[in-house]
Design a protein around this motif. Structure first.
Motif, PDB file in Angstrom:
ATOM      1  N   ASN A 182       0.828  -1.206   0.000  1.00 53.05           N
ATOM      2  CA  ASN A 182       0.000   0.000   0.000  1.00 53.05           C
ATOM      3  C   ASN A 182       0.861   1.254   0.000  1.00 53.05           C
ATOM      4  OD1 ASN A 182      -2.402  -1.402  -0.034  1.00 53.05           O
ATOM      5  ND2 ASN A 182      -2.586  -1.463   2.189  1.00 53.05           N
ATOM      6  N   ARG A 183       1.964   1.243   0.730  1.00 54.32           N
ATOM      7  CA  ARG A 183       2.865   2.399   0.758  1.00 54.32           C
ATOM      8  C   ARG A 183       3.459   2.643  -0.628  1.00 54.32           C
ATOM      9  NH1 ARG A 183       8.079   3.932   1.280  1.00 54.32           N
ATOM     10  NH2 ARG A 183       8.873   1.819   1.053  1.00 54.32           N
ATOM     11  N   GLN A 184       3.865   1.589  -1.305  1.00 51.13           N
ATOM     12  CA  GLN A 184       4.424   1.721  -2.645  1.00 51.13           C
ATOM     13  C   GLN A 184       3.387   2.257  -3.629  1.00 51.13           C
ATOM     14  OE1 GLN A 184       7.542   1.302  -3.737  1.00 51.13           O
ATOM     15  NE2 GLN A 184       8.273   0.788  -1.690  1.00 51.13           N
ATOM     16  N   GLN A 185       2.142   1.815  -3.502  1.00 53.08           N
ATOM     17  CA  GLN A 185       1.080   2.305  -4.382  1.00 53.08           C
ATOM     18  C   GLN A 185       0.825   3.788  -4.156  1.00 53.08           C
ATOM     19  OE1 GLN A 185      -2.236  -0.283  -3.570  1.00 53.08           O
ATOM     20  NE2 GLN A 185      -1.741  -1.608  -5.315  1.00 53.08           N
ATOM     21  N   VAL A 186       0.814   4.209  -2.909  1.00 50.23           N
ATOM     22  CA  VAL A 186       0.595   5.624  -2.610  1.00 50.23           C
ATOM     23  C   VAL A 186       1.737   6.459  -3.173  1.00 50.23           C
ATOM     24  CG1 VAL A 186       0.530   7.300  -0.723  1.00 50.23           C
ATOM     25  CG2 VAL A 186      -0.872   5.247  -0.608  1.00 50.23           C
ATOM     26  N   LEU A 187       2.978   5.998  -3.019  1.00 50.66           N
ATOM     27  CA  LEU A 187       4.115   6.730  -3.574  1.00 50.66           C
ATOM     28  C   LEU A 187       4.030   6.817  -5.091  1.00 50.66           C
ATOM     29  CD1 LEU A 187       7.132   5.427  -1.449  1.00 50.66           C
ATOM     30  CD2 LEU A 187       6.192   7.732  -1.501  1.00 50.66           C
ATOM     31  N   TYR A 188       3.672   5.732  -5.737  1.00 48.45           N
ATOM     32  CA  TYR A 188       3.595   5.713  -7.193  1.00 48.45           C
ATOM     33  C   TYR A 188       2.528   6.677  -7.696  1.00 48.45           C
ATOM     34  CZ  TYR A 188       2.690   4.031 -11.898  1.00 48.45           C
ATOM     35  OH  TYR A 188       2.499   3.960 -13.241  1.00 48.45           O
ATOM     36  N   HIS A 189       1.351   6.656  -7.083  1.00 46.55           N
ATOM     37  CA  HIS A 189       0.255   7.497  -7.551  1.00 46.55           C
ATOM     38  C   HIS A 189       0.391   8.951  -7.129  1.00 46.55           C
ATOM     39  CE1 HIS A 189      -1.942   4.250  -9.354  1.00 46.55           C
ATOM     40  NE2 HIS A 189      -1.890   3.551  -8.242  1.00 46.55           N
ATOM     41  N   SER A 190       1.246   9.258  -6.171  1.00 49.30           N
ATOM     42  CA  SER A 190       1.423  10.645  -5.752  1.00 49.30           C
ATOM     43  C   SER A 190       2.528  11.356  -6.523  1.00 49.30           C
ATOM     44  CB  SER A 190       1.718  10.705  -4.253  1.00 49.30           C
ATOM     45  OG  SER A 190       2.997  10.145  -3.980  1.00 49.30           O
TER      46      SER A 190
END
Length: 100
Positions: A25-33
């Motif tokens: 989830n942390r990686q997804q948030v970083l990617y989409h931000s």
């Protein structure tokens, strides 16, 4: 109901699973931000990709996007001119494709 964990091995596996999900989830948030955090890199990428030609290129450069946003915000106030400009922006990719 779920059965209680019987051993410390099961508990450790469950903790590892929760850690992996949180990391995902942390990686997804970083990617989409990234586009929000670095908007100038996105604009720079759009400008640099404008020089390369490809068949699936939509033809929407930064100027075209700015014109679309401007007409979306202020088009109704311009009356007939705004309506004609909106029609022109919608037809521009078709005309450009026909020219090539």
């Amino acid at each position: 109901m779920s059965l209680p964990l019987s051993s410390s091995g099961d508990l450790a596996m469950r903790k590892d699973l929760v850690r992996l999900r949180m990391e995902m989830n942390r990686q997804q948030v970083l990617y989409h931000s990234q586009p929000l955090v670095h908007p100038f890199q996105r604009i720079k990428g759009m400008v640099s990709s404008r020089g390369t030609t490809s068949e699936h290129h939509s033809g929407k450069g930064p100027l075209m996007i700015a014109a679309t946003v401007g007409l979306t915000l202020f088009g109704r106030r311009l009356g007939k001119v705004g309506k004609l400009a909106r029609v022109g922006i919608m037809l521009y990719p078709l005309i450009r494709r026909l020219r090539h």
